[in-house]
Design a protein around this motif. Structure first.
Motif, PDB file in Angstrom:
ATOM      1  N   UNK A   1       0.839  -1.203   0.000  1.00  0.00           N
ATOM      2  CA  UNK A   1       0.000   0.000   0.000  1.00  0.00           C
ATOM      3  C   UNK A   1       0.876   1.256   0.000  1.00  0.00           C
ATOM      4  N   UNK A   2       1.880   1.286   0.844  1.00  0.00           N
ATOM      5  CA  UNK A   2       2.750   2.472   0.927  1.00  0.00           C
ATOM      6  C   UNK A   2       3.457   2.692  -0.409  1.00  0.00           C
ATOM      7  N   UNK A   3       3.992   1.612  -0.974  1.00  0.00           N
ATOM      8  CA  UNK A   3       4.692   1.746  -2.257  1.00  0.00           C
ATOM      9  C   UNK A   3       3.770   2.268  -3.340  1.00  0.00           C
ATOM     10  N   UNK A   4       2.577   1.696  -3.407  1.00  0.00           N
ATOM     11  CA  UNK A   4       1.638   2.113  -4.457  1.00  0.00           C
ATOM     12  C   UNK A   4       1.253   3.579  -4.273  1.00  0.00           C
ATOM     13  N   UNK A   5       1.010   3.965  -3.050  1.00  0.00           N
ATOM     14  CA  UNK A   5       0.620   5.363  -2.795  1.00  0.00           C
ATOM     15  C   UNK A   5       1.756   6.310  -3.174  1.00  0.00           C
ATOM     16  N   UNK A   6       2.963   5.966  -2.763  1.00  0.00           N
ATOM     17  CA  UNK A   6       4.101   6.842  -3.057  1.00  0.00           C
ATOM     18  C   UNK A   6       4.382   6.906  -4.556  1.00  0.00           C
ATOM     19  N   UNK A   7       4.239   5.767  -5.216  1.00  0.00           N
ATOM     20  CA  UNK A   7       4.500   5.752  -6.657  1.00  0.00           C
ATOM     21  C   UNK A   7       3.463   6.535  -7.452  1.00  0.00           C
ATOM     22  N   UNK A   8       2.299   6.747  -6.866  1.00  0.00           N
ATOM     23  CA  UNK A   8       1.258   7.505  -7.565  1.00  0.00           C
ATOM     24  C   UNK A   8       1.658   8.957  -7.785  1.00  0.00           C
ATOM     25  N   UNK A   9       2.587   9.451  -6.963  1.00  0.00           N
ATOM     26  CA  UNK A   9       2.970  10.854  -7.072  1.00  0.00           C
ATOM     27  C   UNK A   9       1.960  11.799  -6.442  1.00  0.00           C
ATOM     28  N   UNK A  10       0.848  11.250  -5.972  1.00  0.00           N
ATOM     29  CA  UNK A  10      -0.218  12.112  -5.440  1.00  0.00           C
ATOM     30  C   UNK A  10      -0.042  12.445  -3.965  1.00  0.00           C
TER      31      UNK A  10
END
Lengths: 470, 470
Positions: free
Chosen positions: A419-428
């Motif tokens: 979850x953390x990786x996906x959120x951070x990779x979103x750039x948002x």
């Protein structure tokens, strides 16, 4: 560069900064580059001919910006608050333009005296003990470059006191023992290591469910070390730990420190500035018993890094630990005792006129601005905690009295990491991962100058949607 | 402060700086205030209401300026060169406006990568050994806040290597011995003290007439310490000592260091930048044998303090000494080895984007500017030496290959002390007193951005007239 070119380039850069800070939301929060990308975009060798300033501004936009993680972005929820402000930027600029060295009083008296006054103003604004004022009989304060330097300096003063000054001659640290929890900042272990106190001389004091030090465990460890012929000399109590904003019981730790002749350092780097707001002054509870204390206007007060306030109750120990006086640094003013030479209050010799940014920030209304910002961040954190509580996929894993919320997915470490990786990779948005008592957690640090309810709502929606789809 | 207020205030401050720097000669060089004067002119308590920026600018002029010793004044001959430049000021401003933290690569990749590139550019511009490049197999460079921090970091890396890393666990420094002359910078003793190497573990290596280390005496001391069961671990060779710009014989010291497994640190803080000029590249003689090296663009290259270049041949020792990795600082980029985390190359955790001021300075033509300035300063120093030689009341007390001349009155210490005091009190120039082999001397450090023959002539006339009348 001529003075006129400096003027026109300076105006352009001022405009560039205002434009950047007001429109920082257009960027992804975290840089999306891979290691080596930025360097590869720049000339491998220095230029043969001078370039106009417009080339540098343009490179800032095109080559540097992609490699910037935007600490001033309102959706930056990572690490810690690092908000800056316009008056503080101007203070940095003024200091750069003056180009003075404040290592000694005599090398620019104003650099020292404005700093001493700012330390006294901040003591007053934060409601800290009187004995930290420069006007007290034994104490005082200084601006350090970082809370790491403050912790190290505290250790050095404590080491000097515990050995009666012998450390400066013998360098023998082998009997000394220090104490902190596993939640203390990494600069504690680093500072101890630098000072010749290895990990075998650092006791990890157990913490409770709320990640705060168990004072009775401290007492037990100190007694055992004393019984073993060792010299307990320094304990760090943290007011707002980095991982979860836990508050060690300072008053109880202070009582033990006093009884057992330990130096008590209070590390309030993260949260000490909250004391600007009267209803948050509880963050200072117990600090009357501290030998030294540090907090960071460069975290939660809109003052540019670097600006750490370091207060000490006994400046004699500080000077004993750090003072060295070669002939070329002697001055009548300092030798008379009438002036402070701040070089003896810090690790390096040289020093910038850092007090200007604090002075400008306070005078431009920065205290009221900071109080309003702190209240907003705390309220947003409590709102977010309420929303998280309604989603049974998530759990809150630590108390959240201020502006940090630590959450994790019930599904476990792997799911939380993803979850953390996906959120951070979103750039948002940007979050930091931590581990609390063996469990992975997502730290949501709400601390941006422009962070408002829309950003926190968006961040929560992002986490919820990624938790569902991930 | 609104963005528009920032713009107008920023323009005003840019103008103020240009006006200040172009007219700095109108001020007395040294502040004439007494201890407490500046503070007494300022409000004892923080203001209750926000003030406009014009009030701060006006206070800078009226209350701060009297307390400033003007390091940028062309008749500033004290301490060391500390010249700044317009592009560098803009670099500081840009860094302040971005407000990023460069503690790790991931916290702003550009902050790390521009810095690494600047360290490589400077290696090339200064003609330093290839093994200090980031692209070499084991070495690299980093910007530190001061040469004090560089010396300390070098000691810590050496301490780690000499103990095979055990220091991090045991903290036992009691067998370690370090070496330097009495002419080494005070940061050497201070750095050693911080690292748990007391004065009883610091050998003062004798120096010769020219204030440079006697290498054979170093060899003798090291052998004696080894025979006594101690562990010689670190030697500092200075390329340009603070008191007299003496140059230790680095190649000979390096040979001893290599044979006896000492870490050789070369402190070129004062004079290393001279290597920008091809005819001065001799300042690097012997530096191939150094384990670490530091020099200061903030001294003689027009880059604002703080900007120390610290190079190291074996980064593994540095990381062994300083790396600590809590969960909240982990990153995939760093763990893959592809990225540098500069927090592990320095004492503090946090770091500003200091590379910008070096980048802007170099790109704006700062290297040619610095070379021209360095040549002018050296020529002026030799002119001054010729004038001094014609006045039989004065004597020159140390070699003066670069931009520092140490003189004294034949009449003795008291007369020389009185001369320095009278000259400094005049406000027309500023010198620093030192003591060389027991004799008081007046250091004349020629290093200002605007210092030209008129200023040196005036300074010499001032000293002559005061020597006559004093």
């Amino acid at each position: 560069m001529t003075p006129d070119e400096f003027r026109s380039s300076g105006y352009a850069l001022i405009d560039w900064i205002a434009e950047y800070l007001e429109n920082v939301e257009r960027f992804p929060v975290a840089s999306q580059v891979q290691p080596g990308d930025v360097r590869a975009s720049l000339p491998a060798h220095p230029p043969a001919a001078a370039e106009p300033f417009s080339a540098m501004l343009s490179d800032l936009d095109e080559l540097v910006m992609p490699g910037i993680t935007h600490w001033q972005h309102p959706s930056f929820f990572a690490y810690f608050p690092a908000n800056i402000s316009y008056p503080s930027i101007l203070g940095e600029l003024a200091a750069a333009g003056l180009g003075v060295q404040g290592m000694s009083w005599v090398t620019s008296p104003a650099c020292t005296e404005v700093e001493t006054l700012m330390m006294d103003w901040m003591q007053e604004l934060l409601g800290l003990p009187e004995r930290f004022r420069s006007t007290s009989s034994t104490g005082g304060g200084v601006i350090h470059g970082s809370a790491s330097e403050a912790a190290l300096t505290s250790i050095l003063a404590a080491r000097w006191r515990a050995t009666g000054g012998a450390i400066n001659v013998t360098g023998d640290t082998t009997k000394l023992v220090a104490y902190a929890t596993s939640q203390a900042h990494s600069s504690v272990e680093k500072g101890l290591r630098l000072a010749g106190i290895g990990t075998s001389q650092l006791r990890t004091v157990p913490h409770g469910d709320a990640f705060a030090m168990k004072a009775d465990e401290l007492a037990r460890l100190v007694a055992a070390d004393r019984a073993a012929g060792l010299t307990p000399f320094w304990v760090c109590a943290t007011a707002g730990t980095t991982s979860s904003l836990a508050f060690d019981p300072i008053a109880r730790i202070g009582a033990i420190a006093q009884r057992d002749s330990l130096w008590l350092h209070v590390d309030a780097a993260m949260s000490g500035i909250a004391a600007l707001a009267p209803e948050c002054r509880w963050v200072n509870d117990g600090v009357e018993s501290a030998d030294s204390f540090s907090t960071n206007p460069h975290k939660w007060m809109g003052v540019n890094f670097d600006c750490t306030l370091f207060y000490i109750a006994d400046r004699a120990a500080l000077l004993g630990a750090l003072s060295i006086l070669p002939e070329y640094l002697r001055s009548a003013a300092a030798e008379s005792g009438a002036a402070i030479d701040y070089r003896d209050w810090q690790v390096p010799l040289g020093r910038r006129f850092r007090a200007l940014k604090l002075w400008f920030t306070i005078r431009a209304g920065g205290v009221d601005d900071a109080i309003a910002m702190i209240r907003r961040h705390i309220a947003l954190t409590q709102d977010l905690a309420a929303w998280v509580a309604t989603d049974n996929r998530f759990e809150i894993v630590a108390p959240h009295p201020l502006n940090l919320l630590c959450v994790r997915l019930i599904a476990g470490d792997t799911a939380t990491d993803e979850l953390i990786s996906a959120a951070n990779n979103s750039g948002k948005a940007l979050f930091t991962r931590t581990v609390l008592d063996g469990k992975v957690a997502c730290r949501i640090s709400i601390g941006g100058r422009l962070t408002d309810t829309t950003h926190v709502e968006a961040a929560w929606r992002l986490l919820q949607s990624l938790a569902a789809g991930g």
